[in-house]
Write a protein that holds these residues in place. Sequence first.
Motif, PDB file in Angstrom:
ATOM      1  N   VAL A  35       0.666  -1.107   0.455  1.00 21.76           N
ATOM      2  CA  VAL A  35       0.185  -0.119  -0.043  1.00 21.76           C
ATOM      3  C   VAL A  35       1.175   1.663  -0.190  1.00 21.76           C
ATOM      4  CG1 VAL A  35      -1.229   1.559   1.254  1.00 21.76           C
ATOM      5  CG2 VAL A  35      -2.537  -1.403   1.427  1.00 21.76           C
ATOM      6  N   GLY A  36       1.047   1.479  -0.973  1.00 21.10           N
ATOM      7  CA  GLY A  36       1.800   3.272  -1.281  1.00 21.10           C
ATOM      8  C   GLY A  36       1.329   3.888  -1.601  1.00 21.10           C
ATOM      9  N   ALA A  55      -3.534   6.790  -3.921  1.00 29.37           N
ATOM     10  CA  ALA A  55      -2.805   5.165  -2.995  1.00 29.37           C
ATOM     11  C   ALA A  55      -3.434   4.097  -3.619  1.00 29.37           C
ATOM     12  CB  ALA A  55      -3.477   5.172  -1.270  1.00 29.37           C
ATOM     13  N   ASN A  56      -1.894   3.568  -3.706  1.00 32.58           N
ATOM     14  CA  ASN A  56      -1.642   2.562  -4.233  1.00 32.58           C
ATOM     15  C   ASN A  56      -1.705   1.518  -3.922  1.00 32.58           C
ATOM     16  OD1 ASN A  56       0.594   0.212  -6.439  1.00 32.58           O
ATOM     17  ND2 ASN A  56      -0.241   1.691  -7.801  1.00 32.58           N
ATOM     18  N   PHE A  57      -2.538  -0.009  -4.065  1.00 34.50           N
ATOM     19  CA  PHE A  57      -2.687  -0.777  -3.828  1.00 34.50           C
ATOM     20  C   PHE A  57      -1.951  -1.809  -4.970  1.00 34.50           C
ATOM     21  CE2 PHE A  57      -6.590  -0.497  -1.659  1.00 34.50           C
ATOM     22  CZ  PHE A  57      -6.211   0.827  -0.572  1.00 34.50           C
ATOM     23  N   GLN A  58      -0.849  -3.550  -5.082  1.00 33.31           N
ATOM     24  CA  GLN A  58      -0.494  -3.987  -5.150  1.00 33.31           C
ATOM     25  C   GLN A  58      -0.892  -5.298  -4.328  1.00 33.31           C
ATOM     26  OE1 GLN A  58       2.968  -5.431  -5.672  1.00 33.31           O
ATOM     27  NE2 GLN A  58       3.691  -4.079  -7.077  1.00 33.31           N
ATOM     28  N   LEU A  59      -2.100  -5.753  -5.635  1.00 39.10           N
ATOM     29  CA  LEU A  59      -2.031  -7.476  -5.223  1.00 39.10           C
ATOM     30  C   LEU A  59      -1.604  -8.676  -6.018  1.00 39.10           C
ATOM     31  CD1 LEU A  59      -6.557  -6.549  -5.447  1.00 39.10           C
ATOM     32  CD2 LEU A  59      -4.890  -6.126  -4.132  1.00 39.10           C
ATOM     33  N   TRP A  60      -1.060  -9.410  -5.646  1.00 39.43           N
ATOM     34  CA  TRP A  60      -0.194 -10.578  -6.427  1.00 39.43           C
ATOM     35  C   TRP A  60      -1.040 -11.607  -5.300  1.00 39.43           C
ATOM     36  CZ3 TRP A  60       2.895 -13.244  -2.687  1.00 39.43           C
ATOM     37  CH2 TRP A  60       4.164 -14.262  -3.434  1.00 39.43           C
ATOM     38  N   VAL A  94      -4.564   0.305  -7.951  1.00 43.24           N
ATOM     39  CA  VAL A  94      -4.419  -1.009  -8.212  1.00 43.24           C
ATOM     40  C   VAL A  94      -3.783  -1.409  -8.786  1.00 43.24           C
ATOM     41  CG1 VAL A  94      -5.213  -3.341  -7.484  1.00 43.24           C
ATOM     42  CG2 VAL A  94      -6.751  -1.772  -6.624  1.00 43.24           C
ATOM     43  N   GLU A  95      -2.555  -2.286  -9.112  1.00 43.56           N
ATOM     44  CA  GLU A  95      -1.805  -3.211  -9.355  1.00 43.56           C
ATOM     45  C   GLU A  95      -2.204  -4.324  -9.246  1.00 43.56           C
ATOM     46  OE1 GLU A  95       1.919  -1.811  -8.739  1.00 43.56           O
ATOM     47  OE2 GLU A  95       2.070   0.238 -10.045  1.00 43.56           O
ATOM     48  N   TYR A  96      -2.194  -5.097 -10.257  1.00 42.13           N
ATOM     49  CA  TYR A  96      -2.102  -6.562 -10.141  1.00 42.13           C
ATOM     50  C   TYR A  96      -1.742  -7.101 -11.587  1.00 42.13           C
ATOM     51  CZ  TYR A  96      -4.346 -11.389 -10.067  1.00 42.13           C
ATOM     52  OH  TYR A  96      -4.715 -12.329 -10.320  1.00 42.13           O
ATOM     53  N   ILE A 101       2.207  -6.038 -15.659  1.00 42.19           N
ATOM     54  CA  ILE A 101       1.369  -5.103 -14.678  1.00 42.19           C
ATOM     55  C   ILE A 101       0.469  -4.288 -14.947  1.00 42.19           C
ATOM     56  CG2 ILE A 101       1.078  -3.675 -12.150  1.00 42.19           C
ATOM     57  CD1 ILE A 101       4.413  -4.712 -12.451  1.00 42.19           C
ATOM     58  N   GLY A 102      -0.771  -4.482 -14.675  1.00 41.40           N
ATOM     59  CA  GLY A 102      -2.186  -4.302 -14.825  1.00 41.40           C
ATOM     60  C   GLY A 102      -1.878  -2.997 -14.087  1.00 41.40           C
ATOM     61  N   LYS A 103      -2.584  -1.858 -14.453  1.00 41.33           N
ATOM     62  CA  LYS A 103      -3.290  -0.520 -13.144  1.00 41.33           C
ATOM     63  C   LYS A 103      -4.733  -0.481 -14.109  1.00 41.33           C
ATOM     64  CE  LYS A 103       0.394   1.936 -12.777  1.00 41.33           C
ATOM     65  NZ  LYS A 103       1.117   3.429 -13.134  1.00 41.33           N
ATOM     66  N   PHE A 104      -5.289  -0.259 -12.486  1.00 40.16           N
ATOM     67  CA  PHE A 104      -6.367  -0.156 -12.759  1.00 40.16           C
ATOM     68  C   PHE A 104      -7.107   0.801 -11.283  1.00 40.16           C
ATOM     69  CE2 PHE A 104      -5.095  -4.916 -13.462  1.00 40.16           C
ATOM     70  CZ  PHE A 104      -6.510  -4.817 -14.473  1.00 40.16           C
ATOM     71  N   GLY A 105      -8.788   1.358 -11.812  1.00 44.79           N
ATOM     72  CA  GLY A 105      -9.213   1.403 -10.889  1.00 44.79           C
ATOM     73  C   GLY A 105      -9.911   0.649 -10.391  1.00 44.79           C
ATOM     74  N   LEU A 106     -10.798   1.350  -9.120  1.00 40.15           N
ATOM     75  CA  LEU A 106     -11.451   0.320  -8.007  1.00 40.15           C
ATOM     76  C   LEU A 106     -12.445   1.393  -7.928  1.00 40.15           C
ATOM     77  CD1 LEU A 106     -10.898  -2.450  -6.109  1.00 40.15           C
ATOM     78  CD2 LEU A 106      -9.939  -0.426  -4.258  1.00 40.15           C
TER      79      LEU A 106
END
Length: 152
Positions: A35-36, A55-60, A94-96, A101-106
Amino acid sequence: MTIAEMKHALAGLDAVAFRLPDGAYLPAHFHVTEVGLVTKHFIDCGGTERRETVANFQLWEAGDYDHRLAPQKFLHILTLSERILGSEDLAIEVEYQQATIGKFGLAFDGTNFILTPKQTACLAQDACGIPNSALVLPQLQVACCTPGGGCC
């Protein structure tokens, strides 16, 4: 979706699920690895200086199939991240990992978090000379073929 909206949504959930734009769900054993705070300072093609902060969330996901991130644990991660994010109610990106690496809204549909497509755009259309008509996609004509109709 903002941090405050996500906290509110998490408080009412029994489980956390993320859905991709194509309707597929992230595996239930996903992790929030980061979370950055991401600040982009740039100049658009019209010469205007701009700043964007999210705010950036990285999901993995890994092979630990028994892992489940409970809503309360996710709220705890968000509380810990306040040291970095500050008190501003930031939009979430959100990054997934997919092919890249894809960047998405939420967004949130009342039950699931939805990863929404992000699009690029010219921020200085008048300076670039882009006509308004170039911004609208033409209406596609779709012809239906019937079996044995000879069109396919």
